[in-house]
Design a protein around this motif. Structure first.
Motif, PDB file in Angstrom:
ATOM      1  N   MET A  58      -9.709   0.367   1.886  1.00 43.32           N
ATOM      2  CA  MET A  58      -8.441  -0.309   1.618  1.00 43.32           C
ATOM      3  C   MET A  58      -7.304   0.697   1.418  1.00 43.32           C
ATOM      4  N   GLU A  59      -7.621   1.745   0.642  1.00 44.08           N
ATOM      5  CA  GLU A  59      -6.594   2.751   0.358  1.00 44.08           C
ATOM      6  C   GLU A  59      -6.109   3.404   1.643  1.00 44.08           C
ATOM      7  N   ARG A  60      -7.047   3.609   2.588  1.00 44.42           N
ATOM      8  CA  ARG A  60      -6.670   4.235   3.851  1.00 44.42           C
ATOM      9  C   ARG A  60      -5.695   3.356   4.624  1.00 44.42           C
ATOM     10  N   LYS A  61      -5.891   2.058   4.564  1.00 48.47           N
ATOM     11  CA  LYS A  61      -4.993   1.143   5.264  1.00 48.47           C
ATOM     12  C   LYS A  61      -3.637   1.075   4.579  1.00 48.47           C
ATOM     13  N   LEU A  62      -3.670   1.115   3.233  1.00 48.09           N
ATOM     14  CA  LEU A  62      -2.432   0.936   2.466  1.00 48.09           C
ATOM     15  C   LEU A  62      -1.565   2.181   2.408  1.00 48.09           C
ATOM     16  N   SER A  63      -2.203   3.338   2.337  1.00 48.66           N
ATOM     17  CA  SER A  63      -1.473   4.582   2.049  1.00 48.66           C
ATOM     18  C   SER A  63      -0.246   4.812   2.927  1.00 48.66           C
ATOM     19  N   PRO A  64      -0.346   4.693   4.256  1.00 51.68           N
ATOM     20  CA  PRO A  64       0.845   4.976   5.073  1.00 51.68           C
ATOM     21  C   PRO A  64       2.026   4.068   4.723  1.00 51.68           C
ATOM     22  N   ARG A  65       1.743   2.773   4.514  1.00 50.46           N
ATOM     23  CA  ARG A  65       2.851   1.846   4.213  1.00 50.46           C
ATOM     24  C   ARG A  65       3.438   2.135   2.831  1.00 50.46           C
ATOM     25  N   LEU A  66       2.587   2.372   1.839  1.00 52.76           N
ATOM     26  CA  LEU A  66       3.088   2.586   0.492  1.00 52.76           C
ATOM     27  C   LEU A  66       3.754   3.957   0.348  1.00 52.76           C
ATOM     28  N   ARG A  67       3.282   4.957   1.102  1.00 56.74           N
ATOM     29  CA  ARG A  67       3.949   6.272   1.070  1.00 56.74           C
ATOM     30  C   ARG A  67       5.349   6.190   1.675  1.00 56.74           C
ATOM     31  N   THR A 121       4.640   0.190  -5.868  1.00 58.27           N
ATOM     32  CA  THR A 121       3.426   0.674  -5.209  1.00 58.27           C
ATOM     33  C   THR A 121       2.247   0.737  -6.178  1.00 58.27           C
ATOM     34  N   ASP A 122       2.497   1.114  -7.436  1.00 59.20           N
ATOM     35  CA  ASP A 122       1.422   1.147  -8.432  1.00 59.20           C
ATOM     36  C   ASP A 122       0.873  -0.260  -8.674  1.00 59.20           C
ATOM     37  N   PHE A 123       1.770  -1.216  -8.762  1.00 56.52           N
ATOM     38  CA  PHE A 123       1.363  -2.606  -8.979  1.00 56.52           C
ATOM     39  C   PHE A 123       0.425  -3.053  -7.852  1.00 56.52           C
ATOM     40  N   LEU A 124       0.812  -2.811  -6.619  1.00 52.70           N
ATOM     41  CA  LEU A 124       0.029  -3.274  -5.481  1.00 52.70           C
ATOM     42  C   LEU A 124      -1.317  -2.550  -5.394  1.00 52.70           C
ATOM     43  N   ARG A 125      -1.323  -1.254  -5.657  1.00 53.67           N
ATOM     44  CA  ARG A 125      -2.589  -0.512  -5.634  1.00 53.67           C
ATOM     45  C   ARG A 125      -3.541  -1.028  -6.716  1.00 53.67           C
ATOM     46  N   ASP A 126      -3.015  -1.221  -7.933  1.00 54.57           N
ATOM     47  CA  ASP A 126      -3.857  -1.692  -9.036  1.00 54.57           C
ATOM     48  C   ASP A 126      -4.405  -3.089  -8.760  1.00 54.57           C
ATOM     49  N   PHE A 127      -3.557  -3.956  -8.238  1.00 54.63           N
ATOM     50  CA  PHE A 127      -4.000  -5.325  -7.970  1.00 54.63           C
ATOM     51  C   PHE A 127      -5.077  -5.331  -6.889  1.00 54.63           C
ATOM     52  N   CYS A 128      -4.906  -4.493  -5.895  1.00 57.43           N
ATOM     53  CA  CYS A 128      -5.884  -4.403  -4.804  1.00 57.43           C
ATOM     54  C   CYS A 128      -7.239  -3.931  -5.329  1.00 57.43           C
ATOM     55  N   LYS A 129      -7.230  -3.019  -6.302  1.00 57.52           N
ATOM     56  CA  LYS A 129      -8.471  -2.464  -6.842  1.00 57.52           C
ATOM     57  C   LYS A 129      -9.328  -3.505  -7.542  1.00 57.52           C
ATOM     58  N   VAL A 130      -8.713  -4.475  -8.230  1.00 58.85           N
ATOM     59  CA  VAL A 130      -9.497  -5.414  -9.034  1.00 58.85           C
ATOM     60  C   VAL A 130     -10.008  -6.603  -8.237  1.00 58.85           C
ATOM     61  N   SER A 163      -8.794  -8.709  -1.563  1.00 60.70           N
ATOM     62  CA  SER A 163      -8.046  -7.476  -1.271  1.00 60.70           C
ATOM     63  C   SER A 163      -7.682  -7.400   0.210  1.00 60.70           C
ATOM     64  N   ASN A 164      -8.539  -7.955   1.077  1.00 54.35           N
ATOM     65  CA  ASN A 164      -8.187  -8.009   2.500  1.00 54.35           C
ATOM     66  C   ASN A 164      -6.918  -8.824   2.717  1.00 54.35           C
ATOM     67  N   ASN A 165      -6.824  -9.944   2.015  1.00 57.53           N
ATOM     68  CA  ASN A 165      -5.622 -10.781   2.131  1.00 57.53           C
ATOM     69  C   ASN A 165      -4.391 -10.059   1.600  1.00 57.53           C
ATOM     70  N   LEU A 166      -4.569  -9.337   0.477  1.00 54.97           N
ATOM     71  CA  LEU A 166      -3.438  -8.606  -0.088  1.00 54.97           C
ATOM     72  C   LEU A 166      -2.974  -7.511   0.870  1.00 54.97           C
ATOM     73  N   VAL A 167      -3.909  -6.756   1.432  1.00 50.23           N
ATOM     74  CA  VAL A 167      -3.553  -5.705   2.389  1.00 50.23           C
ATOM     75  C   VAL A 167      -2.797  -6.305   3.574  1.00 50.23           C
ATOM     76  N   GLU A 168      -3.275  -7.441   4.050  1.00 52.11           N
ATOM     77  CA  GLU A 168      -2.595  -8.121   5.165  1.00 52.11           C
ATOM     78  C   GLU A 168      -1.160  -8.478   4.795  1.00 52.11           C
ATOM     79  N   ASP A 169      -0.971  -8.966   3.579  1.00 51.55           N
ATOM     80  CA  ASP A 169       0.372  -9.338   3.126  1.00 51.55           C
ATOM     81  C   ASP A 169       1.272  -8.114   2.981  1.00 51.55           C
ATOM     82  N   ILE A 170       0.709  -7.011   2.484  1.00 50.29           N
ATOM     83  CA  ILE A 170       1.494  -5.781   2.315  1.00 50.29           C
ATOM     84  C   ILE A 170       1.936  -5.240   3.671  1.00 50.29           C
TER      85      ILE A 170
END
Length: 352
Positions: free
Chosen positions: A1-10, A22-31, A37-44
């Motif tokens: 998940m982090e690999r997919k998110l990192s480019p967009r959040l950076r 970005t911290d909020f989204l990373r933390d929410f994805c972790k739990v 989390s797949n749905n959240l990544v898609e939304d991000i």
């Protein structure tokens, strides 16, 4: 998940020094579980602009996190719209189910069922109900029937279309990030059910309701490890927990369903996120400030979106002496309040 998110959040450019999007989204994805989390990544990844990312965070906060945390007797009434496409269709579909609000009427019967099922004992401590049959010399306490998915998420004014719309928006968020609810065809009408309730010592009920205590699966069916978040629970409550923090649920009598592990997992996800991200403290502070001063903070530090997410609009209007057409209405104050201004104690957050 982090690999997919990192480019967009950076690539995200903060709106100011207090922007923790970005911290909020990373933390929410972790739990979240994998499907959530797949749905959240898609939304991000679907957010084309940084403003849309900030709106996504606010939609999750006011349309899920705040109502879950601040559920005690308060009906969620406002949620920031999500920027993701299709959300309006999902809301309209949910509204088309003609969901009815739940009431407290069946509580006495549900309490009897859960007491029978749980053996007149607290599922956290094993203490017996003070008011019911128990072995001689047994440790006793006052028990309460605790909802896992909060009661307030099923209680709303059906006659108020605006409130009903917001209720639907919250449940669209719930089912988006906890898809198991959709798979179960679970609606707010089913909140008052034995599988969503458990008998707890009244002190544990309070901490459980505030997500300061959660039950995490221990790898054996209906066995859980009780997790209490450091600094959030009084030591007088902590010392009543089993030494190894492990508890096992079983049906003592009757045919009532045990607390559903999927609901307890959702509860634990929210609890972990609230404490990992610091959101619990932020929400609590906002509510305390509102209660202490009887209205909006004079320095402009009050987060109106959060208050609207847990307070009734009529209460809010009374507190700030609003009248229809008043230029000092909540909406006008929201527009006029300087963006990025901090209230005391809110920390490095984009919604300060």
């Amino acid at each position: 998940m982090e690999r997919k998110l990192s480019p967009r959040l950076r690539a995200y450019i903060p709106s100011g020094t207090v922007d923790n999007t970005t911290d909020f989204l990373r933390d929410f994805c972790k739990v979240l579980t994998t499907d959530g989390s797949n749905n959240l990544v898609e939304d991000i990844l679907a957010c084309e602009t940084d403003e849309e990312l900030r709106q996504l965070v606010e939609s999750i906060r006011t349309g899920l996190v705040v109502p879950m945390r601040a559920h005690g007797g308060k009906t969620p009434t406002e949620a920031t719209p999500s920027p993701r496409s299709g959300v309006e269709d999902s809301t309209e579909t949910l509204k088309g189910l003609n969901i009815e609000p739940i009431t407290r009427n069946p509580q006495l019967q549900l309490r009897r069922h859960c007491l029978e099922r749980d053996g007149n004992k607290c599922l956290a401590t094993g203490y017996y109900s003070f008011d019911h049959d128990h072995p001689p010399n047994a440790l006793t306490t006052r028990l309460e029937a605790a909802h896992i998915i909060p009661f307030a998420l099923g209680s709303f004014r059906a006659s108020d279309s605006e409130v009903f719309n917001r209720h639907a928006s919250i449940w669209v968020n719930l089912k988006r990030y906890f898809p198991v609810l959709r798979e179960m065809s679970f609606t707010s009408e089913q909140i008052n059910s034995e599988k969503n309730m458990m008998m707890l010592d009244q002190r544990f009920h309070k901490e459980f309701g505030q997500f300061n205590i959660v039950f995490e699966a221990a790898g054996v069916p209906h066995q859980y490890r009780i997790k209490a978040f450091p600094g959030a629970v009084p030591t007088s409550v902590l010392r009543e927990l089993p030494e190894n923090s492990l508890v096992a649920f079983r049906v003592h009598k009757g045919s009532w369903e045990l607390p559903d592990p999927r609901f307890l997992q959702i509860h634990a996800c929210i609890g972990n996120f609230l404490h990992m991200s610091g959101q619990g403290e932020i929400i609590d502070k906002i509510l305390r400030d509102f209660g202490d001063c009887g209205g909006l903070a004079p320095d402009g530090g009050t987060n109106l979106e959060d208050l609207l997410a847990v307070s009734s609009l009529s209460l809010l209007r009374t507190k700030v002496n609003e009248t229809p057409g008043d230029p000092n209405s909540a909406e006008k104050q929201r527009e006029q309040r300087p963006r990025g201004k901090q209230g005391s104690g809110t920390g490095n957050k984009p919604w300060a």
